[in-house]
Design a protein around this motif. Structure first.
Motif, PDB file in Angstrom:
ATOM      1  N   ALA A  99      55.748  65.563  62.319  1.00 36.73           N
ATOM      2  CA  ALA A  99      54.344  65.738  61.926  1.00 36.73           C
ATOM      3  C   ALA A  99      53.473  66.054  63.139  1.00 36.73           C
ATOM      4  O   ALA A  99      52.543  66.875  63.042  1.00 36.73           O
ATOM      5  N   ALA A 103      51.255  69.503  63.619  1.00 38.70           N
ATOM      6  CA  ALA A 103      49.824  69.488  63.914  1.00 38.70           C
ATOM      7  C   ALA A 103      49.520  70.217  65.218  1.00 38.70           C
ATOM      8  O   ALA A 103      48.509  70.921  65.330  1.00 38.70           O
ATOM      9  N   ALA A 109      48.552  69.740  57.617  1.00 31.77           N
ATOM     10  CA  ALA A 109      49.539  68.674  57.426  1.00 31.77           C
ATOM     11  C   ALA A 109      50.213  68.825  56.067  1.00 31.77           C
ATOM     12  O   ALA A 109      49.587  69.259  55.088  1.00 31.77           O
ATOM     13  N   TRP A 124      54.324  71.260  51.143  1.00 33.26           N
ATOM     14  CA  TRP A 124      52.927  71.647  51.032  1.00 33.26           C
ATOM     15  C   TRP A 124      52.668  72.026  49.568  1.00 33.26           C
ATOM     16  O   TRP A 124      53.253  72.997  49.060  1.00 33.26           O
TER      17      TRP A 124
END
Length: 618
Positions: A99, A103, A109, A124
């Protein structure tokens, strides 16, 4: 399970989603998104499709697309069969590392993370787009997964320069490297993919699949397709539309349009050889790696079976029996991953064809060699090492067979021809130096054999080669008495061999001290030296340091200790016969022995310091 299905496929959505199970033989059921889902349909489910379809779970029957995902398997192996660095790490810790990389690359995210029992899923959730938007989603997924990186983690070179793509690769390359180390499965980006559903049990680990983040389902946040596309594609949507408008405004003559691909006669003529070469490449890749790594066994089996079906046909049972032992799968596992290919083979046998881009194709899968290489993680260096012709990453070109075989011989320890010739000439010069020191031919040959590890014939040929090499006379002046006068260059005619160059300018100094003169092949000795089959030289010397060379065409030539040509001394000129007799020939069995009619003159003795300097080229 219900929460997971409703997150992916809302009640207001169009099309049908798929629930699949591997309890026993693989089975899947289709359910309309607008209809309620019964608990009896969920209990045996282990997987759910990420997109929706019209009648069957096929990429050509997509009803709605929009979601993007990443599937990580840290328990897989790399292309060389080595374990990945994050194997055994806690799923929450691995999720935090991934993660942070997402980012840092500037991507939104993920909506949620899933612990599948043996890996991680990052998803997503985006708005639903119609099925015709599948090419756009495919480009997003390809950029999200990234290319197959080189072994050192760099991005493979492209055939053409593209500043926009260079900027995209520089920004996303650290994220792609981390994805590779975490076991990102390159074969899970197809639109018909199914992922493990929450609440199901992974039979390989006995662990229940669960939502890892966020803790509450109400905290799941959705993303837009445009935001994700702007973050991963080389051009944003606005820049892409602007570039397309500029291209449309260009004159028709300035556009480089590719003509439509058409074939006359048989639409499949000439394709069988291509697929046979792809089968050979896939087999050669397995042989080069030694075995197919865990995580790529199903993909290698599927791609090889598809290429085999294109070239020779067959059935899933035959493909599984042939490829399962090579891939390290059981017969049931191989049959399971070849069912879709078997259905397409039946359509092909029934005479069905597909038209795409103005060309008629068979219903089988038509993967390019670059796509196969990406699915199997083949790098450019590995393709060259394995000798692959068509299954190569990107736009790489195949190495010609002659260069590939020559490189393989060098890797196996062979010495190039030029290096072999230089080594042989060097060994021959060493032998001539030993002969000049007073050693016999047998002793010189044995010394060459001991230093080079070659046979007697090779050592004799090396000495012959060194003796017949081009001769260059180089003067070695006395170190303690440097020359104090400038010599005029002596130039011989390049057109005529005969003749005599003018002598050097008179020296104001006295006669220099005697000095040795060496040839380019090493220290010469008094005796005969054959330059070619047309030229035979005789070398003589006396205590004054003057060397006289008798040549068949040039006659007698004398040089002083400094390499300058001088007049032949009368005593030496009278002592050397002008005509040579042919050597006598004696036969011994099948061999011819040449015996010289003139006795051999012993070589001049050298001091240790002189021999050291001459052997080292000084």
């Amino acid at each position: 399970m219900q929460d997971h299905v409703r997150l992916l496929h809302g009640r207001s959505a169009d099309g049908c989603y798929v629930l699949a199970s591997k309890r026993g033989p693989y089975a899947e059921t289709m359910h309309r998104a607008r209809e309620p889902l019964a608990l009896s349909d969920l209990r045996p489910a282990q997987f759910v499709s990420m997109n929706r379809f019209m009648r069957r779970r096929l990429g050509s029957m997509l009803a709605a697309v929009g979601h993007a995902w990443l599937e990580f398997d840290p328990y897989a192996e790399d292309a060389q069969g080595r374990p990945l660095p994050f194997r055994g790490m806690d799923p929450a810790a691995l999720m935090a590392i991934l993660a942070a990389a997402i980012a840092e690359a500037g991507l939104p995210a993920p909506s949620y993370w899933t612990d599948s029992g043996r890996g991680l899923h990052a998803v997503w959730l985006c708005e639903a787009l119609p099925g015709r938007a599948a090419p756009k989603m495919a480009r997003i997924m390809a950029a999200l997964y990234g290319p197959v990186l080189n072994e050192d983690g760099t991005v493979p070179a492209r055939a053409h320069e593209d500043p926009d793509r260079d900027a995209q690769e520089a920004r996303l390359a650290p994220m792609w490297r981390l994805f590779r180390d975490a076991g990102l499965d390159q074969g899970t980006q197809d639109a018909a993919r199914v992922l493990r559903i929450w609440g199901s049990v992974n039979p390989r680990s006995g662990t229940r699949c669960r939502r890892l983040w966020p803790a509450d389902i109400e905290d799941v946040r959705r993303c837009t397709v445009d935001a994700l596309a702007d973050a991963v594609l080389p051009l944003s949507g606005v820049a892409f539309r602007q570039r397309m408008a500029e291209r449309a405004a260009m004159p028709a003559t300035a556009r480089l349009e590719r003509p439509a691909h058409t074939r006359k006669g048989n639409p499949h003529a000439g394709r069988m050889g291509v697929w046979e070469r792809k089968v050979a490449d896939l087999m050669r890749l397995r042989e080069h790696r030694g075995r197919i790594a865990v995580g790529q066994r199903h993909m290698w089996t599927f791609l090889t079976a598809n290429a085999y079906a294109q070239a020779k046909g067959g059935t899933p049972a035959m493909w599984a029996e042939l490829l399962a032992p090579l891939a390290g799968l059981s017969l049931a596992e191989a049959l399971d991953c070849l069912q879709s290919l078997g259905r397409r083979q039946k359509r092909r046998e029934a005479g069905e064809t597909i038209e795409h881009g103005g060309t008629v194709w068979t219903p089988l899968f038509h993967y390019s060699g670059a796509k196969m290489a990406d699915r199997l993680g083949v790098t450019e260096a590995e393709a060259n090492a394995a000798g692959l012709n068509l299954v190569r990453p990107g736009k790489g070109k195949a190495v010609p067979a002659a260069e590939r075989k020559a490189a393989a011989r060098v890797r196996d320890g062979a010495v190039p021809h030029a290096a072999r010739a230089d080594a042989k000439l060097k060994a021959g010069r060493q032998g001539l130096a030993l002969r000049a020191e007073g050693k016999t031919v047998t002793e010189a040959v044995e010394a060459i054999r001991a230093s080079c590890g070659r046979g007697r014939t090779w050592a004799m040929e090396a000495m012959t080669l060194a003796a017949s090499a081009p001769v260059e006379i180089v003067a070695v002046p006395e170190p303690s008495k440097p020359l104090e006068f400038a010599k005029e260059a002596v130039r011989f005619s390049g057109r005529y061999i005969g003749g005599k160059a003018p002598g050097p300018a008179p020296s104001p100094l006295s006669t220099p001290a005697p000095a040795r003169i060496r040839l380019a092949t090493g220290l010469f000795k008094v005796g005969d030296l054959r330059l070619s089959r047309h030229s035979l030289q005789r070398i003589s010397a006396d205590g004054t340091g003057i060397v006289v060379i008798e040549d068949r065409f040039l006659g007698l030539i004398a040089f002083d200790g400094q390499g300058n040509q001088v007049d032949v001394p009368a005593d030496l000129a009278d002592g050397l016969p002008r005509r040579r007799r042919a050597p006598s020939v004696a036969r011994s069995g099948s061999r011819r022995i040449f015996r010289s009619s003139r006795p051999t003159v012993p070589a001049p003795a050298l001091s240790a310091d002189e021999y050291r300097r001459l052997s080292k080229g000084f």
